[in-house]
Design an enzyme around this catalytic site. Structure first.
Site, PDB file in Angstrom:
ATOM      1  N   GLY A  19       0.676  -1.158  -0.703  1.00 39.34           N
ATOM      2  CA  GLY A  19      -0.301  -0.345   0.405  1.00 39.34           C
ATOM      3  C   GLY A  19       1.210   0.856   0.225  1.00 39.34           C
ATOM      4  CB  SER A  20       4.350   1.862  -0.718  1.00 38.88           C
ATOM      5  OG  SER A  20       4.540   2.080  -2.014  1.00 38.88           O
ATOM      6  CG  ASN A  21       1.981   3.681  -5.963  1.00 39.01           C
ATOM      7  OD1 ASN A  21       2.167   4.354  -6.221  1.00 39.01           O
ATOM      8  ND2 ASN A  21       2.622   2.495  -5.767  1.00 39.01           N
ATOM      9  CG  MET A  97      -1.004  -7.916  -7.223  1.00 38.42           C
ATOM     10  SD  MET A  97      -0.489  -7.171  -8.414  1.00 38.42           S
ATOM     11  CE  MET A  97       1.161  -7.462  -9.400  1.00 38.42           C
ATOM     12  NE  ARG A  98      -8.287 -12.276  -7.504  1.00 38.27           N
ATOM     13  CZ  ARG A  98      -7.391 -13.203  -7.445  1.00 38.27           C
ATOM     14  NH1 ARG A  98      -6.615 -13.598  -7.480  1.00 38.27           N
ATOM     15  NH2 ARG A  98      -8.632 -14.284  -7.938  1.00 38.27           N
ATOM     16  CB  ILE A  99      -7.490  -9.467 -14.010  1.00 39.10           C
ATOM     17  CG1 ILE A  99      -5.995 -10.241 -14.084  1.00 39.10           C
ATOM     18  CG2 ILE A  99      -7.805  -9.461 -15.683  1.00 39.10           C
ATOM     19  CD1 ILE A  99      -4.737 -10.955 -15.177  1.00 39.10           C
ATOM     20  CG  ASN A 114      -3.188  -0.279 -12.561  1.00 40.45           C
ATOM     21  OD1 ASN A 114      -3.243  -0.179 -11.841  1.00 40.45           O
ATOM     22  ND2 ASN A 114      -2.648  -0.980 -13.338  1.00 40.45           N
ATOM     23  CG  HIS A 116       2.641  -1.947 -14.908  1.00 35.11           C
ATOM     24  ND1 HIS A 116       2.193  -2.705 -14.401  1.00 35.11           N
ATOM     25  CD2 HIS A 116       3.178  -2.050 -16.237  1.00 35.11           C
ATOM     26  CE1 HIS A 116       2.597  -4.110 -14.925  1.00 35.11           C
ATOM     27  NE2 HIS A 116       3.054  -3.592 -15.995  1.00 35.11           N
ATOM     28  CD  GLU A 181       5.751   2.221  -9.254  1.00 35.78           C
ATOM     29  OE1 GLU A 181       3.719   2.569  -7.980  1.00 35.78           O
ATOM     30  OE2 GLU A 181       6.330   1.112  -9.502  1.00 35.78           O
TER      31      GLU A 181
HETATM   32  C1  GAR Z   1       3.391  -1.327  -7.504  1.00 38.71           C
HETATM   33  O1  GAR Z   1       4.825  -1.100  -7.983  1.00 38.71           O
HETATM   34  C2  GAR Z   1       2.874  -0.761  -8.841  1.00 38.71           C
HETATM   35  O2  GAR Z   1       3.113  -0.059 -10.047  1.00 38.71           O
HETATM   36  C3  GAR Z   1       2.906  -2.262  -8.640  1.00 38.71           C
HETATM   37  O3  GAR Z   1       2.824  -3.295  -7.624  1.00 38.71           O
HETATM   38  C4  GAR Z   1       3.704  -2.023  -6.684  1.00 38.71           C
HETATM   39  C5  GAR Z   1       2.857  -2.062  -5.201  1.00 38.71           C
HETATM   40  O4  GAR Z   1       3.410  -1.385  -4.114  1.00 38.71           O
HETATM   41  N1  GAR Z   1       1.157  -2.853  -9.891  1.00 38.71           N
HETATM   42  C6  GAR Z   1       1.806  -3.711 -10.636  1.00 38.71           C
HETATM   43  O5  GAR Z   1       2.241  -4.444 -11.174  1.00 38.71           O
HETATM   44  C7  GAR Z   1       0.181  -3.614 -11.534  1.00 38.71           C
HETATM   45  N2  GAR Z   1       0.471  -4.429 -12.653  1.00 38.71           N
HETATM   46  P1  GAR Z   1       2.180  -0.373  -3.663  1.00 38.71           P
HETATM   47  O6  GAR Z   1       1.633  -2.031  -2.673  1.00 38.71           O
HETATM   48  O7  GAR Z   1       3.909  -0.413  -2.534  1.00 38.71           O
HETATM   49  O8  GAR Z   1       1.802   0.862  -3.842  1.00 38.71           O
END
Ligand code: GAR
Length: 221
Positions: A19-21, A97-99, A114, A116, A181
């Protein structure tokens, strides 16, 4: 530009892990001038560390565990109900991480973002940093895009670039991208929430002067 009603847009953030984003979006939305507020954080994984981070700053959270549903459609019905309970207008996927099934993605087209960790359309799917190192690119980065049914294929809203440095590992590269990000996602959400970036006929349309890139920082490490 402000939201048409003058109200801040209600955003649901979907997570699966750290959950850092999500935290960067919450922090941005703490500014009353930011055009969106985080109404709820929903995780499909019980105990995802991001849930505690959100709760610690007083954001409502829910866990909707995909494993307890028989199929994707019934999981998505529960997810849609959860978002509706919190009056969510826009959704941000943040390491979710679900489609989605096509109908669910289509229901949110233009209202779901999203992030990426690659410069799309390069390196879609899993392990984008490994893919970038394998391809030998010298510039890598991250993308905020509208979600469409096809994975990592939606119209781009904003991008940030970082250099690939000699000796980079997946971890060092991922860390450099992640820092971008955290700057980029609030920018992308702001553009969409204030109506400065809109999805029209399958393309992103911008208001005049909308800033959509974060530059390559020569000092980035
Ligand atoms: C992040 O780097 C995000 O961009 C990536 O997962 C990480 C989640 O980190 N997302 C994907 O790869 C989606 N295809 P976070 O939980 O610390 O935000």
């Amino acid at each position: 530009m402000s939201p048409p009603s003058g109200q801040r847009r209600r955003v649901g953030v979907l997570i699966s892990g750290r959950g850092s984003n999500m935290a960067s979006l919450i922090e941005a939305a703490q500014d009353p001038a930011f055009p969106a507020e985080i109404a709820v954080v929903i995780s499909n994984r019980p105990g995802a560390p991001g849930l505690a981070r959100a709760e610690a700053v007083g954001i409502a959270t829910e866990t909707i565990d995909h494993k307890v549903f028989g199929d994707r459609a019934s999981f998505e019905t529960a997810l849609g109900d959860g978002l509706a309970r919190h009056g969510v207008e826009f959704v941000c996927l943040a390491g979710f991480m679900r489609i989605f099934t096509d109908p669910f993605a289509e229901r949110w087209v233009g209202r779901m973002l999203n992030i990426h960790p690659s410069l799309l359309p390069s390196f879609k799917g899993l392990h984008p940093h490994r893919q970038a190192l394998g391809a030998g690119v010298r510039i890598h980065g991250c993308t905020v895009h509208f979600v469409v049914p096809e994975l990592d294929a939606g119209p781009i809203v904003a991008q940030a670039a970082v250099p690939v440095l000699a000796g980079d590992s997946e971890d060092t590269l991922a860390g450099r991208v992640l820092a971008e990000e955290h700057r980029l996602y609030p920018l992308g959400l702001r553009l969409v929430a204030e109506g400065a970036a809109r999805l029209e006929r399958g393309r992103t349309v911008y208001a005049d002067g909308a800033a959509t890139t974060l530059g390559l920082r020569p000092d980035a490490r």
